[in-house]
Design a protein around this motif. Structure first.
Motif, PDB file in Angstrom:
ATOM      1  N   LEU A   1       0.862  -1.188   0.000  1.00  0.00           N
ATOM      2  CA  LEU A   1       0.000   0.000   0.000  1.00  0.00           C
ATOM      3  C   LEU A   1       0.893   1.231   0.000  1.00  0.00           C
ATOM      4  CD1 LEU A   1      -2.572  -1.210   2.704  1.00  0.00           C
ATOM      5  CD2 LEU A   1      -2.836  -1.269   0.209  1.00  0.00           C
ATOM      6  N   ILE A   2       0.902   1.962  -1.128  1.00  0.00           N
ATOM      7  CA  ILE A   2       1.862   3.060  -1.293  1.00  0.00           C
ATOM      8  C   ILE A   2       1.256   4.434  -1.033  1.00  0.00           C
ATOM      9  CG2 ILE A   2       3.175   1.664  -2.931  1.00  0.00           C
ATOM     10  CD1 ILE A   2       2.165   3.502  -5.170  1.00  0.00           C
ATOM     11  N   GLY A   3      -0.049   4.500  -0.689  1.00  0.00           N
ATOM     12  CA  GLY A   3      -0.655   5.785  -0.353  1.00  0.00           C
ATOM     13  C   GLY A   3      -0.867   6.662  -1.572  1.00  0.00           C
ATOM     14  N   GLY A   4      -0.796   7.965  -1.339  1.00  0.00           N
ATOM     15  CA  GLY A   4      -1.038   8.902  -2.427  1.00  0.00           C
ATOM     16  C   GLY A   4      -0.508  10.277  -2.102  1.00  0.00           C
ATOM     17  N   PRO A   5      -0.708  11.240  -2.988  1.00  0.00           N
ATOM     18  CA  PRO A   5      -0.129  12.576  -2.797  1.00  0.00           C
ATOM     19  C   PRO A   5      -0.693  13.325  -1.602  1.00  0.00           C
ATOM     20  CG  PRO A   5      -1.628  12.550  -4.677  1.00  0.00           C
ATOM     21  CD  PRO A   5      -1.453  11.129  -4.251  1.00  0.00           C
ATOM     22  N   GLN A   6      -1.882  12.915  -1.122  1.00  0.00           N
ATOM     23  CA  GLN A   6      -2.458  13.573   0.051  1.00  0.00           C
ATOM     24  C   GLN A   6      -1.775  13.135   1.332  1.00  0.00           C
ATOM     25  OE1 GLN A   6      -3.810  11.142  -1.610  1.00  0.00           O
ATOM     26  NE2 GLN A   6      -4.255   9.592  -0.090  1.00  0.00           N
ATOM     27  N   LYS A   7      -0.971  12.070   1.252  1.00  0.00           N
ATOM     28  CA  LYS A   7      -0.228  11.588   2.399  1.00  0.00           C
ATOM     29  C   LYS A   7       1.211  12.106   2.328  1.00  0.00           C
ATOM     30  CE  LYS A   7      -3.515   8.937   4.107  1.00  0.00           C
ATOM     31  NZ  LYS A   7      -4.063   9.143   5.461  1.00  0.00           N
ATOM     32  N   GLY A   8       1.994  11.775   3.361  1.00  0.00           N
ATOM     33  CA  GLY A   8       3.413  12.105   3.341  1.00  0.00           C
ATOM     34  C   GLY A   8       3.723  13.572   3.551  1.00  0.00           C
ATOM     35  N   THR A   9       2.828  14.326   4.180  1.00  0.00           N
ATOM     36  CA  THR A   9       3.087  15.748   4.384  1.00  0.00           C
ATOM     37  C   THR A   9       4.272  15.977   5.312  1.00  0.00           C
ATOM     38  OG1 THR A   9       1.431  15.761   6.162  1.00  0.00           O
ATOM     39  CG2 THR A   9       0.704  16.400   3.951  1.00  0.00           C
ATOM     40  N   ARG A  10       4.483  15.053   6.248  1.00  0.00           N
ATOM     41  CA  ARG A  10       5.631  15.192   7.150  1.00  0.00           C
ATOM     42  C   ARG A  10       6.946  14.895   6.443  1.00  0.00           C
ATOM     43  NH1 ARG A  10       4.085  11.566  12.210  1.00  0.00           N
ATOM     44  NH2 ARG A  10       2.661  10.607  10.720  1.00  0.00           N
ATOM     45  N   PHE A  11       6.861  14.376   5.220  1.00  0.00           N
ATOM     46  CA  PHE A  11       8.055  14.024   4.469  1.00  0.00           C
ATOM     47  C   PHE A  11       8.508  15.171   3.566  1.00  0.00           C
ATOM     48  CE2 PHE A  11      10.555  11.085   1.709  1.00  0.00           C
ATOM     49  CZ  PHE A  11      11.247  10.443   2.724  1.00  0.00           C
ATOM     50  N   ARG A  12       7.782  16.270   3.569  1.00  0.00           N
ATOM     51  CA  ARG A  12       8.174  17.418   2.775  1.00  0.00           C
ATOM     52  C   ARG A  12       9.419  18.065   3.374  1.00  0.00           C
ATOM     53  NH1 ARG A  12       2.043  19.916   2.304  1.00  0.00           N
ATOM     54  NH2 ARG A  12       1.220  18.321   0.894  1.00  0.00           N
ATOM     55  N   PRO A  13      10.268  18.689   2.544  1.00  0.00           N
ATOM     56  CA  PRO A  13      10.082  18.970   1.120  1.00  0.00           C
ATOM     57  C   PRO A  13      10.529  17.852   0.190  1.00  0.00           C
ATOM     58  CG  PRO A  13      12.092  20.004   1.866  1.00  0.00           C
ATOM     59  CD  PRO A  13      11.479  19.350   3.087  1.00  0.00           C
ATOM     60  N   LEU A  14      10.978  16.724   0.753  1.00  0.00           N
ATOM     61  CA  LEU A  14      11.503  15.654  -0.089  1.00  0.00           C
ATOM     62  C   LEU A  14      10.442  15.104  -1.028  1.00  0.00           C
ATOM     63  CD1 LEU A  14      13.571  13.829   2.662  1.00  0.00           C
ATOM     64  CD2 LEU A  14      14.409  15.418   0.935  1.00  0.00           C
ATOM     65  N   SER A  15       9.196  15.031  -0.554  1.00  0.00           N
ATOM     66  CA  SER A  15       8.120  14.467  -1.371  1.00  0.00           C
ATOM     67  C   SER A  15       7.551  15.461  -2.376  1.00  0.00           C
ATOM     68  CB  SER A  15       6.992  13.954  -0.459  1.00  0.00           C
ATOM     69  OG  SER A  15       6.492  14.993   0.359  1.00  0.00           O
ATOM     70  N   MET A  16       8.083  16.667  -2.410  1.00  0.00           N
ATOM     71  CA  MET A  16       7.596  17.653  -3.374  1.00  0.00           C
ATOM     72  C   MET A  16       8.128  17.368  -4.775  1.00  0.00           C
ATOM     73  SD  MET A  16       7.974  21.068  -0.979  1.00  0.00           S
ATOM     74  CE  MET A  16       7.238  22.187  -2.156  1.00  0.00           C
ATOM     75  N   ASP A  17       9.245  16.667  -4.873  1.00  0.00           N
ATOM     76  CA  ASP A  17       9.847  16.365  -6.170  1.00  0.00           C
ATOM     77  C   ASP A  17       9.932  14.872  -6.464  1.00  0.00           C
ATOM     78  OD1 ASP A  17      10.997  19.115  -7.146  1.00  0.00           O
ATOM     79  OD2 ASP A  17      11.500  18.966  -5.026  1.00  0.00           O
ATOM     80  N   ILE A  18       9.874  14.069  -5.414  1.00  0.00           N
ATOM     81  CA  ILE A  18      10.000  12.620  -5.555  1.00  0.00           C
ATOM     82  C   ILE A  18       8.789  11.973  -4.905  1.00  0.00           C
ATOM     83  CG2 ILE A  18      11.442  10.604  -5.066  1.00  0.00           C
ATOM     84  CD1 ILE A  18      13.791  12.531  -4.609  1.00  0.00           C
ATOM     85  N   LEU A  19       8.123  11.061  -5.613  1.00  0.00           N
ATOM     86  CA  LEU A  19       7.063  10.300  -4.978  1.00  0.00           C
ATOM     87  C   LEU A  19       7.632   9.606  -3.753  1.00  0.00           C
ATOM     88  CD1 LEU A  19       5.252   8.591  -8.001  1.00  0.00           C
ATOM     89  CD2 LEU A  19       4.734  10.758  -6.902  1.00  0.00           C
ATOM     90  N   LYS A  20       6.973   9.734  -2.621  1.00  0.00           N
ATOM     91  CA  LYS A  20       7.527   9.160  -1.397  1.00  0.00           C
ATOM     92  C   LYS A  20       7.893   7.687  -1.552  1.00  0.00           C
ATOM     93  CE  LYS A  20       6.754   8.421   3.519  1.00  0.00           C
ATOM     94  NZ  LYS A  20       5.855   8.543   4.678  1.00  0.00           N
ATOM     95  N   PRO A  21       7.069   6.837  -2.196  1.00  0.00           N
ATOM     96  CA  PRO A  21       7.460   5.428  -2.337  1.00  0.00           C
ATOM     97  C   PRO A  21       8.748   5.228  -3.126  1.00  0.00           C
ATOM     98  CG  PRO A  21       5.132   5.721  -2.826  1.00  0.00           C
ATOM     99  CD  PRO A  21       5.721   7.086  -2.726  1.00  0.00           C
ATOM    100  N   LEU A  22       9.116   6.223  -3.934  1.00  0.00           N
ATOM    101  CA  LEU A  22      10.328   6.114  -4.751  1.00  0.00           C
ATOM    102  C   LEU A  22      11.518   6.837  -4.135  1.00  0.00           C
ATOM    103  CD1 LEU A  22       8.887   6.556  -8.367  1.00  0.00           C
ATOM    104  CD2 LEU A  22       9.203   4.459  -7.024  1.00  0.00           C
TER     105      LEU A  22
END
Length: 430
Positions: free
Chosen positions: A12-33
């Motif tokens: 289960l890889i989630g979606g763009p609405q998740k991973g807000t605590r992972f910013r700014p890294l998830s702004m350019d890279i999909l968190k699962p990647l």
């Protein structure tokens, strides 16, 4: 042990609405990647799942839009492991249980005896074979298995807590993030389910729809959203539920990757297990090679000056350039970044294509009393604050950021595409 007809795995890889605590890294890279120890986060799940005896297919389920990066990753991993991998995109975020139910026909195609489910943000040793052995040892009948580990009383309040029968390991009670202490045994987000789990999720869907229909103010809610945790909790309280749940305990490493700081510690762990699983991935000392201390991964395309010192627990991505006299420790430097001569980088994540000037110092402060010892369990990694949350104050430099020479960046977060002009401490630079 009985033979398994066929096994599948779901991540289960989630979606763009998740991973807000992972910013700014998830702004350019999909968190699962996001790369950890040189490979995308979900690569480690797939690498573990492919070794399961009888595994025929791995399904990735999430609400991310199809992208070139995700498609390319799937094609590359399929070719490497010679196993079928498919991405199933939710039409809208459905929750962990709702997503499984929505794609139940694809999961059950081929009549698997059981299927694994793993949350994308889990980082662990993935004792999947041992877990399956335990699952089968519970005997005939409909039952399911949760991977569990021990936490401290305070840490447990941030996770799903399991109360079990000490002899049979049957789950008697389950509470997600309780307000008061329930148990030190927590849910690791790795499961083995029998197909009957979908009957239980279906009941939860009906209850969700009835609740929304009853509450006329809830017209914007999606009745198809069901959390897997709610279904599990319901199964432990209903005598006529669809199966018994057992917990398999692991004493090996486990954590979640909810934040950039957590990625630094996950990087350390995956590097440490490369000694056993992939020793060829670890950099070694040699002529015209940089000074290596502890566990270090260097991509084959990276250019590292032999006078640099790397480690412990460092990952250098593809196309990275490391100048003369550079010192790097407890850090991930991502693809295409440039680090100028004599820079010092500690407890930091450097984003893709970032440029770090000469004689610059970039440093985070991690709550980590023993950085040289790979942590084996949740409560000894030293990365937790008093409230049990993983919150080391690492520094994050976003993608394509320019940091000039001879400055100091401490405990700060820099969003992508910024050009810094001085030193910063304890700041978020927007």
């Amino acid at each position: 042990m009985t033979n398994t007809r066929m096994v599948k795995a779901v991540v289960l890889i989630g979606g763009p609405q998740k991973g807000t605590r992972f910013r700014p890294l998830s702004m350019d890279i999909l968190k699962p990647l996001f790369p950890v120890a040189g490979f995308p986060m979900i690569y480690h799940h797939i690498d573990a799942a492919r070794k399961i005896k009888g595994l025929r297919e791995i399904l990735l389920i999430g609400s991310y839009q199809q992208s070139d990066a995700l498609h390319r990753f799937i094609m590359e991993v399929q070719h490497e492991f010679r196993i079928l991998i498919r991405y199933l995109q939710e039409y809208a975020p459905l929750g962990t249980g709702g997503a499984l139910y929505h794609f139940r026909d694809q999961i059950l195609a081929g009549n698997p005896e059981v299927f694994f489910v793993m949350n994308c943000d889990v980082c662990c040793d993935f004792p999947l074979a041992e877990m399956l052995e335990f699952h089968k040892s519970r005997g005939p009948g409909v039952h399911h298995t949760i991977l569990g580990t021990n936490a401290t009383r305070q840490q447990s309040l941030n996770y799903g807590c399991i109360v079990e029968d000490s002899e049979t390991h049957r789950v008697r009670h389950y509470v997600e993030k309780p307000e008061t202490f329930v148990s030190t045994t927590i849910n690791c987000g790795v499961y083995i389910f029998s197909p009957d789990i979908f009957n239980c999720i279906a009941k939860q869907l009906e209850n969700s729809k009835e609740a929304i229909n009853f509450d006329l103010t809830s017209t914007e809610q999606n009745p198809n959203i069901v959390k897997l945790d709610d279904a599990i909790a319901k199964m432990t309280t209903e005598k006529d539920s669809n199966g018994i749940i057992h917990v398999y305990h692991t004493i090996k490493f486990w954590s979640q990757i909810k934040s950039a700081g957590a990625a630094v510690f996950a990087n350390r762990h995956y590097l440490s297990i490369y000694h056993r699983t992939h020793p060829e991935r670890l950099a070694k000392l040699g002529p015209n090679q940089p000074n290596i201390i502890g566990d270090v991964f260097i991509h084959a395309t990276a250019r590292v000056d032999p006078t640099a010192t790397l480690g412990p627990n460092v990952t250098i991505g593809s196309g990275v350039t490391i100048g003369a006299g550079v010192r790097v420790r407890e850090t991930l430097i991502l693809d295409g970044a440039i680090v100028g001569d004599h820079a010092c980088i500690l407890y930091t994540i450097i984003g893709p294509r970032a440029t770090i000037g000469q004689w610059t110092r970039i440093e985070g402060t991690a709550n980590d009393p023993n950085p040289n010892k790979p942590f084996a369990k949740l409560d000894v990694c030293g990365a937790f604050s008093n409230d049990g949350r993983l919150q080391p104050s690492i520094t994050v430099i976003g993608s394509s950021v320019f940091v000039p020479s001879e400055v100091v960046i401490l405990n700060s977060i820099v969003l992508p595409n910024k050009e810094l002009r001085g030193s910063f401490k304890n700041q978020i630079i927007l």
